[in-house]
Design a protein around this motif. Structure first.
Motif, PDB file in Angstrom:
ATOM      1  N   ALA A   1     -11.960  20.725 -21.301  1.00 51.37           N
ATOM      2  CA  ALA A   1     -12.131  21.588 -21.261  1.00 51.37           C
ATOM      3  C   ALA A   1     -13.543  22.497 -20.346  1.00 51.37           C
ATOM      4  O   ALA A   1     -14.276  21.756 -21.295  1.00 51.37           O
ATOM      5  N   TRP A   2     -13.434  23.643 -20.643  1.00 48.70           N
ATOM      6  CA  TRP A   2     -15.106  23.971 -19.449  1.00 48.70           C
ATOM      7  C   TRP A   2     -15.455  24.885 -21.740  1.00 48.70           C
ATOM      8  O   TRP A   2     -14.634  26.158 -21.041  1.00 48.70           O
ATOM      9  N   LYS A   3     -16.236  23.953 -21.685  1.00 42.84           N
ATOM     10  CA  LYS A   3     -16.869  25.098 -22.893  1.00 42.84           C
ATOM     11  C   LYS A   3     -18.354  24.758 -22.913  1.00 42.84           C
ATOM     12  O   LYS A   3     -19.262  24.275 -22.821  1.00 42.84           O
ATOM     13  N   ASN A   4     -19.005  25.712 -23.630  1.00 46.97           N
ATOM     14  CA  ASN A   4     -20.395  25.966 -23.179  1.00 46.97           C
ATOM     15  C   ASN A   4     -21.234  25.133 -22.703  1.00 46.97           C
ATOM     16  O   ASN A   4     -21.870  24.233 -22.386  1.00 46.97           O
ATOM     17  N   ASN A   5     -20.384  25.889 -21.172  1.00 44.15           N
ATOM     18  CA  ASN A   5     -20.957  25.585 -19.932  1.00 44.15           C
ATOM     19  C   ASN A   5     -21.231  23.911 -19.677  1.00 44.15           C
ATOM     20  O   ASN A   5     -22.196  23.716 -18.529  1.00 44.15           O
ATOM     21  N   THR A   6     -20.635  23.366 -20.397  1.00 42.68           N
ATOM     22  CA  THR A   6     -20.820  21.336 -19.995  1.00 42.68           C
ATOM     23  C   THR A   6     -18.643  21.213 -19.868  1.00 42.68           C
ATOM     24  O   THR A   6     -17.558  21.882 -21.092  1.00 42.68           O
ATOM     25  N   TRP A   7     -18.060  20.099 -19.957  1.00 42.22           N
ATOM     26  CA  TRP A   7     -17.024  19.605 -19.420  1.00 42.22           C
ATOM     27  C   TRP A   7     -17.337  19.057 -21.459  1.00 42.22           C
ATOM     28  O   TRP A   7     -17.994  18.241 -21.417  1.00 42.22           O
ATOM     29  N   GLU A   8     -16.317  19.078 -21.631  1.00 42.67           N
ATOM     30  CA  GLU A   8     -15.955  18.572 -23.264  1.00 42.67           C
ATOM     31  C   GLU A   8     -14.381  18.164 -23.045  1.00 42.67           C
ATOM     32  O   GLU A   8     -13.335  18.636 -23.270  1.00 42.67           O
ATOM     33  N   VAL A   9     -14.511  17.178 -23.837  1.00 40.12           N
ATOM     34  CA  VAL A   9     -12.939  16.479 -23.826  1.00 40.12           C
ATOM     35  C   VAL A   9     -12.007  16.471 -25.204  1.00 40.12           C
ATOM     36  O   VAL A   9     -12.528  16.601 -25.643  1.00 40.12           O
ATOM     37  N   ALA A  10     -11.237  17.013 -24.596  1.00 40.99           N
ATOM     38  CA  ALA A  10     -10.305  17.646 -26.013  1.00 40.99           C
ATOM     39  C   ALA A  10      -9.472  16.544 -25.913  1.00 40.99           C
ATOM     40  O   ALA A  10      -8.726  16.751 -27.122  1.00 40.99           O
ATOM     41  N   LYS A  11      -8.911  16.112 -25.284  1.00 40.63           N
ATOM     42  CA  LYS A  11      -8.203  14.927 -25.826  1.00 40.63           C
ATOM     43  C   LYS A  11      -8.517  13.458 -24.330  1.00 40.63           C
ATOM     44  O   LYS A  11      -8.226  14.175 -23.298  1.00 40.63           O
ATOM     45  N   THR A  12      -8.420  12.269 -24.909  1.00 40.57           N
ATOM     46  CA  THR A  12      -8.511  10.941 -23.794  1.00 40.57           C
ATOM     47  C   THR A  12      -7.127  10.205 -24.583  1.00 40.57           C
ATOM     48  O   THR A  12      -7.316   9.677 -25.395  1.00 40.57           O
TER      49      THR A  12
ATOM     50  N   ALA B   1     -10.875   9.837  -7.930  1.00 40.26           N
ATOM     51  CA  ALA B   1      -9.946  10.498  -7.930  1.00 40.26           C
ATOM     52  C   ALA B   1     -10.055  11.651  -7.143  1.00 40.26           C
ATOM     53  O   ALA B   1     -10.101  11.927  -6.089  1.00 40.26           O
ATOM     54  N   ARG B   2      -8.766  11.861  -6.494  1.00 37.01           N
ATOM     55  CA  ARG B   2      -8.195  12.733  -6.138  1.00 37.01           C
ATOM     56  C   ARG B   2      -8.074  14.255  -6.666  1.00 37.01           C
ATOM     57  O   ARG B   2      -7.735  14.126  -7.959  1.00 37.01           O
ATOM     58  N   ILE B   3      -8.646  15.244  -6.517  1.00 35.22           N
ATOM     59  CA  ILE B   3      -9.260  16.171  -7.032  1.00 35.22           C
ATOM     60  C   ILE B   3      -8.044  17.765  -6.590  1.00 35.22           C
ATOM     61  O   ILE B   3      -8.156  17.442  -5.202  1.00 35.22           O
ATOM     62  N   VAL B   4      -7.296  18.215  -7.594  1.00 40.34           N
ATOM     63  CA  VAL B   4      -6.339  19.545  -7.095  1.00 40.34           C
ATOM     64  C   VAL B   4      -6.273  20.293  -7.606  1.00 40.34           C
ATOM     65  O   VAL B   4      -6.554  20.146  -9.489  1.00 40.34           O
ATOM     66  N   GLY B   5      -6.898  21.708  -7.609  1.00 39.50           N
ATOM     67  CA  GLY B   5      -7.215  22.571  -8.248  1.00 39.50           C
ATOM     68  C   GLY B   5      -6.288  24.471  -8.067  1.00 39.50           C
ATOM     69  O   GLY B   5      -5.607  24.139  -7.138  1.00 39.50           O
ATOM     70  N   GLY B   6      -6.169  24.843  -8.702  1.00 40.49           N
ATOM     71  CA  GLY B   6      -5.399  26.133  -8.417  1.00 40.49           C
ATOM     72  C   GLY B   6      -6.064  27.076  -9.435  1.00 40.49           C
ATOM     73  O   GLY B   6      -6.291  26.434 -11.381  1.00 40.49           O
ATOM     74  N   SER B   7      -5.773  28.510  -9.583  1.00 44.65           N
ATOM     75  CA  SER B   7      -6.031  29.092 -10.633  1.00 44.65           C
ATOM     76  C   SER B   7      -4.919  29.022 -11.484  1.00 44.65           C
ATOM     77  O   SER B   7      -3.751  29.285 -11.154  1.00 44.65           O
ATOM     78  N   THR B   8      -5.275  29.776 -12.205  1.00 41.90           N
ATOM     79  CA  THR B   8      -4.303  30.364 -14.062  1.00 41.90           C
ATOM     80  C   THR B   8      -4.629  31.407 -14.472  1.00 41.90           C
ATOM     81  O   THR B   8      -5.743  31.531 -14.907  1.00 41.90           O
ATOM     82  N   ALA B   9      -3.581  32.528 -14.690  1.00 45.13           N
ATOM     83  CA  ALA B   9      -4.100  33.465 -16.007  1.00 45.13           C
ATOM     84  C   ALA B   9      -3.832  33.142 -17.374  1.00 45.13           C
ATOM     85  O   ALA B   9      -4.190  33.595 -17.829  1.00 45.13           O
ATOM     86  N   GLY B  10      -3.006  32.313 -17.324  1.00 44.26           N
ATOM     87  CA  GLY B  10      -2.632  31.645 -18.800  1.00 44.26           C
ATOM     88  C   GLY B  10      -3.355  30.752 -19.001  1.00 44.26           C
ATOM     89  O   GLY B  10      -3.994  30.048 -18.335  1.00 44.26           O
ATOM     90  N   ASN B  11      -2.865  30.171 -20.233  1.00 51.48           N
ATOM     91  CA  ASN B  11      -3.512  28.816 -20.859  1.00 51.48           C
ATOM     92  C   ASN B  11      -3.313  27.486 -21.120  1.00 51.48           C
ATOM     93  O   ASN B  11      -2.154  27.055 -20.797  1.00 51.48           O
ATOM     94  N   VAL B  12      -3.063  26.344 -20.236  1.00 48.14           N
ATOM     95  CA  VAL B  12      -2.591  25.065 -19.652  1.00 48.14           C
ATOM     96  C   VAL B  12      -3.956  24.392 -20.913  1.00 48.14           C
ATOM     97  O   VAL B  12      -3.345  23.223 -20.737  1.00 48.14           O
ATOM     98  N   LEU B  13      -4.195  24.593 -21.799  1.00 45.21           N
ATOM     99  CA  LEU B  13      -4.987  23.457 -22.774  1.00 45.21           C
ATOM    100  C   LEU B  13      -4.106  22.992 -23.598  1.00 45.21           C
ATOM    101  O   LEU B  13      -3.467  24.078 -24.883  1.00 45.21           O
ATOM    102  N   GLY B  14      -3.621  21.867 -24.088  1.00 41.94           N
ATOM    103  CA  GLY B  14      -3.140  21.194 -25.483  1.00 41.94           C
ATOM    104  C   GLY B  14      -1.698  21.203 -24.410  1.00 41.94           C
ATOM    105  O   GLY B  14      -0.742  20.852 -25.346  1.00 41.94           O
TER     106      GLY B  14
END
Length: 66
Positions: free
Chosen positions: A7-18, A53-66
């Motif tokens: 998750a992008w938090k506080n201007n850095t990537w933070e591990v939410a789950k691994t 890794a190959r990176i695929v991205g897209g914008s979203t209006a909803g939350n997909v975290l968790g």
């Protein structure tokens, strides 16, 4: 298949789950976020963390975290 979720938090990537273990190399990154956050710098951080890794991205209006 093992999962790592960041998750992008506080201007850095933070591990939410691994589930990754030492030596695992990600093959595919699915990146979702608000359009304002889908900037090259954020993708560069992902490329550094997961160089094979190959990176695929897209914008979203909803939350997909968790």
């Amino acid at each position: 298949m093992r999962l790592e979720q960041l998750a992008w938090k506080n201007n850095t990537w933070e591990v939410a789950k691994t589930e990754l273990e030492s030596g695992d190399e990600a093959q595919l990154i699915l990146a979702f976020g608000h359009p304002d956050l889908m900037i090259p710098d954020h993708f560069e951080h992902l490329r550094e963390r997961y160089p094979a890794a190959r990176i695929v991205g897209g914008s979203t209006a909803g939350n997909v975290l968790g």
